[in-house]
Design an enzyme around this catalytic site. Structure first.
Site, PDB file in Angstrom:
ATOM      1  N   GLU A 135       0.800  -1.182  -0.216  1.00 43.56           N
ATOM      2  CA  GLU A 135       0.206  -0.054   0.071  1.00 43.56           C
ATOM      3  C   GLU A 135       0.823   1.165  -0.156  1.00 43.56           C
ATOM      4  O   GLU A 135       0.568   2.407  -0.504  1.00 43.56           O
ATOM      5  CB  GLU A 135      -0.811   0.101   1.191  1.00 43.56           C
ATOM      6  CG  GLU A 135      -1.826  -1.145   1.099  1.00 43.56           C
ATOM      7  CD  GLU A 135      -2.897  -1.197  -0.095  1.00 43.56           C
ATOM      8  OE1 GLU A 135      -2.907  -0.007  -0.643  1.00 43.56           O
ATOM      9  OE2 GLU A 135      -3.157  -2.223  -0.308  1.00 43.56           O
ATOM     10  N   SER A 221      19.125  -8.757  -8.466  1.00 38.72           N
ATOM     11  CA  SER A 221      17.883  -8.849  -9.489  1.00 38.72           C
ATOM     12  C   SER A 221      18.155  -9.598 -10.761  1.00 38.72           C
ATOM     13  O   SER A 221      17.124 -10.089 -11.069  1.00 38.72           O
ATOM     14  CB  SER A 221      17.567  -7.208  -9.848  1.00 38.72           C
ATOM     15  OG  SER A 221      16.512  -6.842  -9.034  1.00 38.72           O
ATOM     16  N   HIS A 350       3.013  -9.877 -10.072  1.00 37.69           N
ATOM     17  CA  HIS A 350       4.691 -10.050  -9.900  1.00 37.69           C
ATOM     18  C   HIS A 350       5.248  -9.191  -9.128  1.00 37.69           C
ATOM     19  O   HIS A 350       5.747  -9.415  -8.207  1.00 37.69           O
ATOM     20  CB  HIS A 350       5.054 -10.094 -11.222  1.00 37.69           C
ATOM     21  CG  HIS A 350       6.694 -10.131 -11.410  1.00 37.69           C
ATOM     22  ND1 HIS A 350       7.511 -11.104 -11.072  1.00 37.69           N
ATOM     23  CD2 HIS A 350       7.695  -9.043 -11.492  1.00 37.69           C
ATOM     24  CE1 HIS A 350       8.631 -10.805 -11.040  1.00 37.69           C
ATOM     25  NE2 HIS A 350       8.583  -9.613 -11.273  1.00 37.69           N
ATOM     26  N   SER A 351       4.795  -7.879  -9.207  1.00 41.01           N
ATOM     27  CA  SER A 351       5.415  -6.688  -8.479  1.00 41.01           C
ATOM     28  C   SER A 351       4.399  -5.754  -8.727  1.00 41.01           C
ATOM     29  O   SER A 351       3.369  -5.755  -9.413  1.00 41.01           O
ATOM     30  CB  SER A 351       6.711  -6.397  -8.851  1.00 41.01           C
ATOM     31  OG  SER A 351       6.656  -5.740 -10.202  1.00 41.01           O
TER      32      SER A 351
HETATM   33  C1  LIG Z   1      18.482 -12.202 -16.059  1.00 37.21           C
HETATM   34  C2  LIG Z   1      17.043 -11.583 -16.274  1.00 37.21           C
HETATM   35  N1  LIG Z   1      16.260 -11.647 -17.022  1.00 37.21           N
HETATM   36  C3  LIG Z   1      15.247 -11.054 -16.853  1.00 37.21           C
HETATM   37  C4  LIG Z   1      14.717 -10.204 -15.801  1.00 37.21           C
HETATM   38  C5  LIG Z   1      13.353  -9.617 -15.673  1.00 37.21           C
HETATM   39  N2  LIG Z   1      12.737 -10.529 -14.771  1.00 37.21           N
HETATM   40  C6  LIG Z   1      12.443 -10.035 -13.503  1.00 37.21           C
HETATM   41  S1  LIG Z   1      11.566 -10.942 -12.492  1.00 37.21           S
HETATM   42  C7  LIG Z   1      11.456 -12.184 -13.812  1.00 37.21           C
HETATM   43  C8  LIG Z   1      10.384 -13.367 -13.634  1.00 37.21           C
HETATM   44  C9  LIG Z   1      11.131 -14.237 -12.699  1.00 37.21           C
HETATM   45  O1  LIG Z   1      10.239 -15.387 -12.610  1.00 37.21           O
HETATM   46  P1  LIG Z   1      10.478 -16.459 -11.532  1.00 37.21           P
HETATM   47  O2  LIG Z   1      11.794 -16.937 -11.409  1.00 37.21           O
HETATM   48  O3  LIG Z   1       9.630 -17.681 -11.923  1.00 37.21           O
HETATM   49  O4  LIG Z   1      10.362 -16.094 -10.261  1.00 37.21           O
HETATM   50  P2  LIG Z   1       8.806 -15.328  -9.560  1.00 37.21           P
HETATM   51  O5  LIG Z   1       8.931 -13.862  -9.989  1.00 37.21           O
HETATM   52  O6  LIG Z   1       7.853 -16.073 -10.164  1.00 37.21           O
HETATM   53  O7  LIG Z   1       8.742 -15.446  -8.209  1.00 37.21           O
HETATM   54  C10 LIG Z   1      11.959 -11.465 -15.119  1.00 37.21           C
HETATM   55  C11 LIG Z   1      11.888 -12.172 -15.978  1.00 37.21           C
HETATM   56  C12 LIG Z   1      15.820 -10.296 -14.875  1.00 37.21           C
HETATM   57  N3  LIG Z   1      15.491  -9.653 -13.711  1.00 37.21           N
HETATM   58  N4  LIG Z   1      16.899 -10.770 -14.893  1.00 37.21           N
END
Ligand SMILES: Cc1ncc(C[n+]2csc(CCOP(=O)(O)OP(=O)(O)O)c2C)c(N)n1
Length: 367
Positions: A135, A221, A350-351
């Site tokens: 929030e 990240s 996701h965020s």
């Molecule tokens: C190397 C890389 N590629 C792409 C991204 C963009 N990105 C951020 S979070 C995410 C999804 C990751 O999903 P998952 O590993 O299944 O974790 P969840 O968010 O579902 O917990 C992506 C593709 C990133 N941060 N780093």
């Protein structure tokens, strides 16, 4: 024909058979070993050993032999048999049924009342923290946030099964592990607000917590980079003969990164004490697992790398606790990697940068 490397032409295979046959004859009659035909069997450095003593006609040689090959004996078979992708899925270990009752026959590590209540309290605290900071972002007070909604059991129960000396390499959806280790709510808030009390002095995006005091490496990240880092740390624990392991968390999306594969192979070969904890929550932002991989999740990949692996119900705190408890015991006492795949569902967006109504029905979303 279940061999091992590149396909060979029929002529090469026949030459190889003739060579094998002459080897057998030479051995039995103490004759000089035949010269190896050039270009044939060059990749084969280990002699095959016959099963039984009967004289085999040439055409039967393959069917009745085993070969000593690094990693164990390999049986020769006459059929050309491809391993197929199977529709049969690996089972999911759980302790509790959907109503919270213990399944009959389920084996699990006992959790006493004090520990059970502590785990429950922390799961609720994590939810409350998520609600307030989510929030705060919606009100424009902080720039970014990301909840662990639906993954509370994964966070808290896995943390509860570890020792504090175990080193954590998180993705970003595991702040509950840090919470369990005693990181204060004020410290979480300091990081998200990037104020003067933040240990990172505001240089990191919100939710990139880290605390050396709590053996919790700073959230990284770029997806999956923490996985090989964790293997390196586990290797150092092994060299120092520490009674501890490393644990690294990642999502289903992380398993498509090269870092995941390199890390698993390295850990298996170097036999390091590590737990690979995959939170398979169905989504990597907007990519569903059906578009992420065709394998049976992450658990089968662990097995493919020679790593003892288990699939567990990530929404069952007792199952997660028991699986991680057992995984830790094996990782530390046997100095080996273990993979745990927890099935769950990312019920939040996701965020705060994501609107998941764009790619899934609204009734699947809670935040
Ligand atoms: C190397 C890389 N590629 C792409 C991204 C963009 N990105 C951020 S979070 C995410 C999804 C990751 O999903 P998952 O590993 O299944 O974790 P969840 O968010 O579902 O917990 C992506 C593709 C990133 N941060 N780093």
């Amino acid at each position: 024909m279940a061999f091992i490397g590149n396909a060979r032409s029929t002529a090469t295979r026949l030459l190889g058979r003739v060579f094998s046959a002459s080897l057998l004859v030479a051995r039995r009659h103490s004759l000089p070993m035949p010269a190896r035909p050039s270009g044939v069997w060059q990749g084969r450095r280990f002699w095959s050993s016959r099963v039984g003593e009967s004289e085999l006609p040439l055409y039967d040689l393959c069917s009745d032999q085993v070969m000593d090959f690094p990693g164990g004996k390999v049986t020769f078979i006459p059929e050309m048999r491809f391993l197929s992708n199977s529709d049969e899925r690996i089972g999911c270990y759980r302790v509790l049924d959907d109503n919270g009752h213990v399944l009959s026959g389920s084996s699990f590590h006992e959790v006493n009342e004090e520990l059970g209540v502590k785990m429950y309290r922390h799961m609720i605290t994590l939810q409350v923290m998520d609600t307030i900071l989510y929030e705060a972002q919606r009100q424009g007070r902080i720039s970014f946030y990301l909840t662990s909604t639906g993954e509370e059991a994964i966070n808290i129960a896995s943390a509860a099964a570890l020792n504090y000396e175990d080193i954590v390499f998180p993705q970003y959806r595991e702040p509950g592990v840090l919470l369990w280790r005693g990181f204060a709510l004020q410290e979480f808030a300091n990081q998200c607000f990037g104020n003067k009390s933040d240990y990172g002095k505001g240089r990191q995006m919100p939710i990139h917590y880290g605390s050396s005091k709590h053996n919790y490496f700073t959230v990284s990240s770029p997806i999956a980079t923490q996985i090989p880092h964790a293997v390196g740390a586990a290797y150092s624990l092994k060299m120092d003969r520490k009674n501890a392991c490393a644990i690294t968390y990642f999502g289903d999306g992380g398993t498509s990164e090269g870092d995941f594969h390199a890390a698993l192979n390295f850990a298996a070969v170097m036999e390091v004490p590590i737990i690979f904890f995959c939170r398979n929550n169905g989504w990597a932002i907007s990519t569903p697992t059906t578009e992420q991989f065709r394998s049976d999740g992450a658990v089968i990949r662990g097995q493919a790398y020679g790593i003892r692996s288990i699939r567990v119900d990530g929404n069952d705190a007792l199952a997660v606790y028991s699986a991680v408890y057992a995984a830790r015991e094996m990782a530390v006492s046997e100095t080996r990697p273990i993979l745990v795949e927890a099935l769950t569902y990312r019920v939040g967006h996701h965020s705060t940068s994501d609107d998941s109504t764009k790619y899934r029905p609204i009734d699947e979303i809670e935040h």
